[in-house]
Structures are given as structure tokens and as C-alpha cells.
Design an enzyme around this catalytic site. Structure first.
Site, PDB file in Angstrom:
ATOM      1  N   GLY A  91     -85.887 -25.500  -8.735  1.00 37.27           N
ATOM      2  CA  GLY A  91     -86.908 -24.476  -8.546  1.00 37.27           C
ATOM      3  C   GLY A  91     -87.744 -24.773  -7.320  1.00 37.27           C
ATOM      4  CB  CYS A  92     -89.740 -22.563  -5.158  1.00 42.94           C
ATOM      5  SG  CYS A  92     -90.558 -21.540  -6.398  1.00 42.94           S
ATOM      6  CG  PHE A  93     -94.189 -24.038  -7.823  1.00 44.70           C
ATOM      7  CD1 PHE A  93     -95.175 -24.209  -6.866  1.00 44.70           C
ATOM      8  CD2 PHE A  93     -94.065 -22.804  -8.428  1.00 44.70           C
ATOM      9  CE1 PHE A  93     -96.018 -23.157  -6.512  1.00 44.70           C
ATOM     10  CE2 PHE A  93     -94.911 -21.742  -8.082  1.00 44.70           C
ATOM     11  CZ  PHE A  93     -95.882 -21.922  -7.121  1.00 44.70           C
TER      12      PHE A  93
END
Lengths: 345, 345, 345, 345
Positions: free
Chosen positions: B148-150
């Protein structure tokens, strides 16, 4: 592999040239000159270049330059290139991104730029680098004058219509809108975020130095002298120019007919994309790329041809077209260093 | 030359994959599948691709897919990849950009994603593609779960500190800020321009599905189970994530000491740039590129280590890292298709 | 009707004071002093005031000031108010929007502001104007020190939790995000639109002069000295501050329990709005108004209390609270001049 | 004190009416009707109204409405007001913010709005509320048709020039730029932040329903029928409209001469501010206020008059002008409820 230098290395034009040259297969960037920040690493000025471009900025040294490089890009404010280019010679290709060599009339330069023009001899040899329109002359050029951002968008949008006499030469209006990077890297009240965000400003009404540039090159493509009205607006975005242009239709033409002639006009020109009827370009559609997108519509109610063109002002409007011109001058593939797809969203 | 397909071809992840594959020397993109828009040309959905990518979107056909391609990217919403990957087999490399295969605990998936998890057998073979940390396992992977991005921004920022025991495992705080493209392509009240512009919003406090992902992979790099606090904020920009992270320093360390160990930790990893003391990353510094920039500071007043990491959420936070992982899986140069310099300004 | 003057009349604080005083029923604005632009009409500097406020800016003249006015607002950079306030006297109410009088420790001022502090005698009489918390003292004040923008958002968010001992005093983290108007009116590289737009920047990490201000006033509401960690970020919007705050919960409390105590704590305080469980404030929700909105959540996974507070940095974070304090000092209705509803969208 | 209701209570027009009525001394807002969200508190839909406006939204009930109120605002999509106004009667003042009653030609309505027009009898009594131009008729009106946002900016900018015959009636061009709130509250692809941010889009070229409205009212101020060209652009900001207008000068006039006549034309009209030569309006200069700012320039090179007008599209372009009209209709001070100074920055 040719060696290149950039003079004026810390402006936005230069930083975009550095990005493009990084993927160019025939040019090696060997020097970046900066008056204001010499002896600084370029990645200190622009941290996004860390681990990518580690050159240290130099003070301009014409003698060394003349020995070392084949190509010089001037990404300098007005007034610099016209002084230094005559000192270079030696067959070195000079690309001027400033306005110094764009106007053939020295009086016009003086009027609009409020400074002395370049020597006539220099103006005589400089070739105007509107790539799609002037390709044959660019092939032979050594001194190249890279077009302004608004003129690029306006001329690519209007020339086919004028050349085909679809519109009258009188009463042409160009309503230009630009992102704030068009104002350059130096902070000012006009570019201060709290003043600029959520705001549109009309500026330099009747006084923009791109006006005579547009008139001169529009006139070259007509049987008469054109005086077009250009207004320019700052809009709250970083990059991008839209010119919305209006001309009185000269007879009875449909949108489809004119579009089809535009498509034909730009056939084989990979960087100009003529859209279909009912479609209009957006600045985001060309973001970070060298494209100029053009849409148009005949408003039969008012008998006006409305043309909308969009470019990235730092690409097709500056550094991208400069690279395209260098490619043409050297017989390289026109998209060398310019294969960037627009960044979306 | 390997053949690739993208499933979920009209989301922002897919559109970024298309941009990157265009400059990849070893992959040919042969199919783009879209449930919602099949039989449409991709350039009708995304006009910026006109004259660049003219593929027509297809309905997903697993049998055909299995015959034609070597690599499949799933740029789909949660719940799709876990159904289709088991039907593909055949040694075809599957890269899942959704969250389906990221959590090893099926219960955790159910709790946080509010849906049934993938089969245990699929989870068992999926490799988590945090490229810099998991490179050895990624080399052997056929099924890859892209982070995921975070989590990408948070894990790259925190793992060296945890592994070196510079900070306590308790009380870690991750304050995440993301551009709006992180919310995807579907319009909603939360992403409506007039609501989002000139606004910051905290969202999914205590409920973000990236929380268990971060905890799981932080815990793998400690001797204990980590429960970190993640909050996420929408900020009015298109792309980019900044995570500002806080951990209680475990002893007496200077900023310089920890930075130097970070630099050593990421040595040879071209896409992670550890900044010098006093410097902090910005999202613009990585815009459109695959870099993760990291800066940090020991606040001796409060005995907190403050770590700031920045990525482009669609690049290192999604499509860029997916390509990086495919490169690792196939033994190609890690930057194939990823040579983009950040666009600045 | 009392007469008021503003010193430092061309900054953003002053311009907001002018807006607010325009609808104040008890104050007449008679002088605006500006060092840099005296003898200019305020509407030349700020064209949005055309036909509204036509005062000509004056050079500061303390003798005249002392004769003419009852109230002086200092909307000046640090270092000015501490020099001039002692020369005013005469019972004239002085409201300092700068940081000159906020720190009780002269050493702390010297450390964080890198300049000599105000005289001890001046500090001794100055009252800190966090309106909701210090109302009783403000009623008696003649010299008022108006709080900083981040301290206002942070203190209003944290004090109830600390006073009720819901959180530990150690390890408190304040992650602050501000719109760019917080950086003031002077253009700089950091506030240049092309650099700031589509970008988040962490700045002054560990060095922000609001750090000691927050510590000092948090400590007043505990049994111990608090050292909180503050980081500050610039986000691409004009106005607004969000502080996301983290503290370790001291025992077992639910979100609802703490919220209900916050609602009770702020009862009768019209400018603080405590939101319901599951709701979090946005900067747009307070845009142009004097509200401070607060939401919170107990993260039982990590035992952290997460508090989010939002203000308009130029209103509750500067000019709005200054007017609120003047109202308190004079026994007027607290919302005189402050009845602005947030502008939405 | 008159009682008022708003129909269509959750759109941006309504929310701005609520803001304005809050400071109106002669109107009490007693009902807010919403089809989509009845029985919800308005502050649940719009949290910025918490503690300010606590009305619960109702379903429209014409019978009750007719008994309770003196004034009804229709802030509804096209097609609603024309159905309900005839059922109200009873001398109740009806203000329609939609386009239902703006066009005198029922055919034109059908062509441009793609729907049946209002009954002729209703059109016959409706008065067009361009306050500064139509004040005498507005005084007598019971049914008021509030102008569109682009028409307000365009007509106020062009009418003095046309009436004084400074420009030709043929070939007039209006290049309109609007913030995104002009597209309303319903999310769509065109208003999705990642698509809209850092982007300009030309839309509805040749098809905007404000075209016939502008033509009709321009024609009323000339001796002939005017067909002006209007193009509209979405720019990435929340509020604000700039119209840049072009007309061929009819003889020889200086900027100063025309400006001075504009100043005379709008004398005594507090909401229209005619700027000095060399000055041009900005949308930020009118943000949140009811002003229309106008600047102009005679381009002697091209013999074009360039007029630039700026309004806040939700204020002078919608709710603000509606309140101004109600004030005129009732003989109240024209600025009742409209004393808002532009929010700056």
C-alpha cells in the site's frame, strides 16, 4: 555523442532541459553555468536532482565553453543571449530560449522589451524555432531562436486557419491562460501562494512582449499584416497554457471541414494532436510532455471560429521545443529526449 | 520481450502502469482489461494517451489471458485479484496492486477489509513487494503482493530505526498526508473539488486498512509485535504522500549517527534517498518518480526521533514499485521503465 | 465608541483586523501605521478594500497615537511591540499579535527568537490571550499577548485532556499543518506558487518558536513540566491549520467519555465546537470564522488519544482571537465583530 | 421582520443564502426545504453550520409554505421553480436562482435547456434581477428571475459600452473562466479533484445555456439584436468568475474616456467598482463579497476594447444578488445582509 552546456542554469527552463537531456541518447550535458549560484552543486539548488545530476554550477567562461561543447542552450533572462552568442561562433549550435532573437524588427524589440535589440547581423542568421512550421529552415540553423510560450500555443492554433483563409485577418483575439511557472523562478508578490491561489489575474494587458512575436509570425502566413489582440491571465496551477482563440469565419465552413484540414496540415507531426469534433484540450492532457493539443468549433450563431490549444509551457512552450529543435538541427529523431507521456492525473 | 496485461485498466494505478511500461525495454503491454468500459479505446477514456496508446479495452477472459501473457498486473479494487489469480497459474507472474494478499492473517483481512480473505494457499505463496527490504524473496516470487501507499512510505522510514533499535516499539506514531489521487478515480463528495480545495481532512481515524499492514511488517523487523498509530489526512494536491513519524529514542543518539546508519542501510538502493541533517523531503521532490526520500531529526528536548518520508503515491506507492518488483522478479535492471526524473516544479 | 489603531498595517494580520473591525459596533479604526508604505492609501496596497476602507497609511507617531486612541493592535514582526508598548502607557489597551510577550522566560525567548526579550516588567503585566482558558485574567488586562496560531489550535485541543489527566504528560506529539498565509505576506522561495502548489513541506523541525509557547502553557495546566514534540508542515492552501495530536491514554477511557468531558469543558464558549464521536474537523469548516473545531478518538489498539483541532490561522489563530480578547477586556459581547459564518465551499 | 423559506436547501446557492440571511436585519429564515435530505439537520449536511443554523430540512409543502412565509428563494436545479411558483401566489415574493424564468422566448428555453419552458403568463410577470441595470422594475416585482453567474459578469461589463455605442454590436467575444463551485455540489468526473487540480478545461463550447441569456439582455441595451460569442472554462479554484470581453471600438476613444463614463454609469451603485486605468480585477479581490469589479483597456494597436469583470459566482453571481434584489423589492437598504468585505488573502 555531442557535448552541451546550459547557460542560466537555475531557472525553470534550465531545470526542464536537464530533465530532458537526461534521456537524450545523443547529447551529454557537460556544463551548467549560473551567474547567481556558481560553485554550488545543482542538487543543492534543486534537491529533486539528488543522486541524478550532481554537476557543480560554474561561472560562464566563454573561452572554455567554445572549446568544450557543440551545443549551448541559453535559458537566461532577456538581454544575455544577444551579448554572448556573437562571442561563441565556431560552428557551435546556440539555442536561445529567451526573447532576444525572436523579433526581426529592432525597433519592435526596443518598444516591447524596453532595451536595445541584438545586432542586425545576429538577427539575420537566427532561425525561429516553431518546429512544425519552420522545420526546413531549422535544419540549416546554427543560431536558433526558441519561440515564446504563448506564441507557440497561439501560432500552432492559428496558422492553419490563416493559411487556408478560413478566418479574417482582422479582429483575431487570443485569450491566454498560463500556470504560474510561466512567471519564472523569482518570488514576487504576484506569485506569492496566498495571493495566487484561488485567484485569476489578468496581467500585462496590451503590453505583453509576446504580442509582436505573434503578430510577426502570423503575418508571415498571410497576405497581409496581422494585428491580433492577446490578453494573458495567471491561473492557479503550476504548469500549462491554454489559448482560446477567436476569428471571424471567412465564408461557410463546418467544424468538421476545418478540423479535417487541420489534421491534414499536421499529419506526420507527432507532437501536434488535433482532436475530434466536440473535444477540447486540457492542460492536464499535455502535462510534462511536448504535445500541443488543438480542438476547434465553428460557432454558426456568431460566425466565429473558436480554436483552443494547450501546451505545457515549460515543455512545448520552452525546453521541450528547444530539444525538438536541436533534434531537427542535427538530423536526429525528433522525439529523442522527448518520449514523455503526459503525467495523468 | 515478455507480454503483459493489466486487469482493471481504467483506474489511476493502471494509467500509471501504462505510462511506465511505455518506456520499459523488456515488456510489451498486449492487453488492458476493464469491466466497466470494455470495447472502448483507452484513449477515449484517457485523452492524454491519444496517439500514444491506442489499445481497445477488453473484458477479462482468463483463458485467453493465460495463453497470451507472461505477466499480469491487477490494478483492481479489493476483492478481485484474490478470485482470479488462482485461476491463472501456468507460471504467469501476477502482481496485485490491491490489498488482497498483503495481510498474512485472514482474520485481520476480514476485520479491516470487511470481506472474506483470500485462500490460505494463495496467501502462503504471495510475496510482499517492499522492494528494498524484501528483494531476496521477491526474486523468487511468482505471485507478488504490492504494498500500500502509506505502508511503503512508513515502512521504508521506520524499519531501519526499529531494526537498529534506535526507537522503542511502543508509542510509534505515523501521521500520514496524501494527495487526492490516493482516493482513486471514482468521484465522491470527499474528492469533489470545491470541498477538497483549500481544505485538509482527517479520515478513517483508527480504521484505515493500511494499519494492520504496517503493524505486520514492522513487527517482522523487531523482536516484538508492534502496534503503531496511523492517522491519514487528505491534502489539496493531486499526488504525493508525506509520512511524519515519531518514536521514542532508545538511548542517546544524534541525528548524524542515525542518518549515517540510514545511509548505510539503503546503500545501493537507487530509489531511496536519505537526506542530510537539516534537510527534509517534499512531495514535489519525488513527483512522477519512483523515489522515496527520507529525512530525520532527533529532538533532544523530547527524546523523540522524527522521521519524514515522501513518495509519489502512484509511483513508489503503487505502479512504480510494481514495475520495480517485476524487474527484480525477472532479473532485469531495477530501474527499467523507471528512469523518470521528478517533474519540477 | 472606542478609537483604535493598527501598527504594522500591511501584513495579513492587519488586513484581517481591518475586515473584522468593519463590523465591530464599539470600535472605530482611526489609524493604520505602516513603516514600509506610509502615505499610501490602504486600498492601493489592498485593492479589495476599494470603496470600503480608504484610510491613508501613516508613519508610526507614538505621541499622536497616545493622544488619539484607546486601543492599539500590534500586527508587527517580532521585536517591534516590545519596544513600543512601554512608550505608550496612559491606560491604552495594547494587543500584541507577535510573539514578543508570549514567553515568560527571557532566556527561552532569546533561545528561540534569536533576539533580546522584552523587559521583565513588561512581561510581568502582559496577559496571555487564549480566550477560553484565560478569560478571567484577560478581563483585567491592559497589555495583552495574543497567542500564536499553532499554540491556539494545540492548547485548545490538549488542555482539557491534560487537566483531566486523560493522557500522560510525556510523549505528547503535535503534528501541525498550516496554509501558506501563515508564512506572512513577504514573498520567498518557500511560498512561491510553483514551489508550493501540489507540495507538502515539513519545516523548522525542532526549531519552531511556537514550541516553547506550547510547552509553557501546557505545563500551567498540569502538575509537571511538559515537553511536547511539535512539527509543522506547509500545505498548499491559503488559510487554515489542523493540529493532529497524540497522547498516551492514562487508564481506560472511551471516546464518548472524553468527548463528553470536552463538551462540558467548553460549554458556554461559543467559538469552540466539540464534534460528535466519529466526526473530525476540517479547515474549510472554519474558513474565515473564529471557530476552533475539535474532534477526538481513543485508539484502543495503541492506547493513544488522537485529538484533531482546526482553526483559521488568520482568525482564531490571529486577528479573530485578538478581537475576541478586546471584547473580553472591555466587557463587550464576545462575538462583537466576529459573527462571520464559515465560508463554504 | 419578514419570514423566508429556501427551496433546494442543500446546494451551494442555498448554503450561501443561509450565510447571508444570518446577518440580514429584516428577514428571518424559517424553513429550508430539501427533496433529497429531508428530516436531516442542516448542520449534519453542512458541519460548518454547527451551533449556527440548526434547522431541520423539510419536504416541500406548498400549502404550509403559502401560509407561513413572505419570501421564497428557489435554489433548485432547472425545471423546479417554473412548476411551483404558479402554485404559490398570495403576494409571496418568489426569487428564482435557476434559469427557469430568464429567457423571454419559450423556444429559446427549449433549445438551450432541452426542456419545456415555463408558462408564458409566468414569464410575463417575472422580472430579470440584474440589480444595477433593472432596479426600477425590480422594485415592483413579485416574481424575480435572478441572473446567471456568467451573464451577471458579462452584462455588467458590456452594457455601458454598448449603450454608449463605444463598441460594435457584432463580433463581441466573452471569454469566461469560473471556479469549480459553479458546477454545483454533485460530484462528477469533471469536478473530481485529481482531474481538476492543475488543469484548465474549456467546456460547453457553443452550447452553454447562458449564451441566449446574455444575447437577450445585451440586445435590450442596443438598437439591434446582439449575438455574442461566449466560451467558458473551468479553472482550479473554488469560487470566482472572470470574464474577459472584447469588442471592436466604434471610433476613437481612450481608455480614460471610457473608464470615466463607466464610473459615471455606475455612480451610486455600491456593489460595482470601476477600477482606474492600468488596473484589472482579480477574483480574490471580490472573494465572499457581492462586488463586481471592472477594469478596461483600449488596445489602440488592434482597435479592441478589452473589458475584464470579476465576481464571486456564489455571491454577485447567485445568492448575493438574490439578497440584493430582495432588498430592492422591499425598499430596504441595498446592502442589508451583504456587508461582507472580501476575504483576503
Amino acid at each position: 555523442m555531442k557535448q552541451a552546456a546550459i547557460v542560466g542554469g537555475t531557472g525553470y527552463g534550465a531545470i526542464e532541459l536537464i530533465r530532458l537531456l537526461h534521456s537524450h541518447s545523443e547529447i551529454e550535458l557537460v556544463n551548467i553555468y549560473s551567474h547567481s549560484q556558481h560553485e554550488t552543486a545543482i542538487s543543492s539548488v534543486y534537491p529533486h536532482l539528488k543522486n541524478i545530476e550532481n554537476t557543480t554550477l560554474d561561472s560562464l567562461d566563454i573561452a572554455a565553453l567554445t572549446k568544450n561543447v557543440d551545443i549551448v542552450f541559453f535559458a537566461t533572462p532577456a538581454g544575455i543571449a544577444k551579448e554572448f552568442i556573437p562571442k561563441i561562433g565556431n560552428g557551435i549550435q546556440c539555442i536561445d530560449l529567451s526573447g532576444d532573437l525572436r523579433l526581426s524588427s529592432r525597433d519592435a524589440y526596443k518598444n516591447w522589451y524596453k532595451a536595445e535589440a541584438a545586432d542586425q547581423s545576429l538577427l539575420d542568421v537566427a532561425v525561429y524555432g516553431l518546429s512544425e512550421i519552420n522545420r526546413q529552415k531549422i535544419k540549416e540553423a546554427t543560431i536558433l531562436s526558441n519561440p515564446g510560450c504563448f506564441p507557440t500555443a497561439a501560432l500552432l492554433g492559428l496558422i492553419p486557419a490563416l493559411q487556408n483563409e478560413y478566418i479574417h485577418t482582422e479582429g483575431i483575439v487570443i485569450d491566454g491562460k498560463t500556470g504560474i511557472s510561466g512567471a519564472g523562478k523569482t518570488p514576487s508578490a504576484r506569485t506569492h501562494f496566498p495571493e495566487t491561489n484561488d485567484n485569476i489575474t489578468a496581467y500585462k494587458i496590451g503590453q505583453h512582449q509576446h504580442i509582436p512575436e505573434i503578430d510577426q509570425y502570423l503575418s508571415e502566413h498571410c497576405s497581409t499584416t496581422v494585428h491580433a489582440t492577446l490578453t494573458t491571465h495567471l491561473v492557479p496551477m503550476t504548469r500549462g497554457i491554454i489559448c482560446t482563440m477567436y476569428g471571424k469565419v471567412n465564408g461557410y465552413y463546418t467544424t468538421e471541414k476545418i478540423l479535417s484540414d487541420y489534421q491534414h496540415f499536421y499529419e506526420g507531426n507527432q507532437f501536434v494532436r488535433v482532436l475530434d469534433a466536440g473535444e477540447f484540450p486540457t492542460t492536464k492532457g499535455v502535462y510534462g510532455s511536448n504535445f500541443c493539443d488543438i480542438g476547434l468549433h465553428v460557432d454558426s450563431r456568431t460566425n466565429q471560429l473558436i480554436i483552443v490549444s494547450a501546451i505545457d509551457n515549460l515543455m512545448k512552450g520552452a525546453a521541450g521545443q528547444a530539444i525538438q529543435n536541436v533534434n531537427i538541427m542535427n538530423g536526429w529523431n525528433e522525439n529523442n529526449g522527448l518520449k514523455h507521456i503526459p503525467i495523468y492525473p
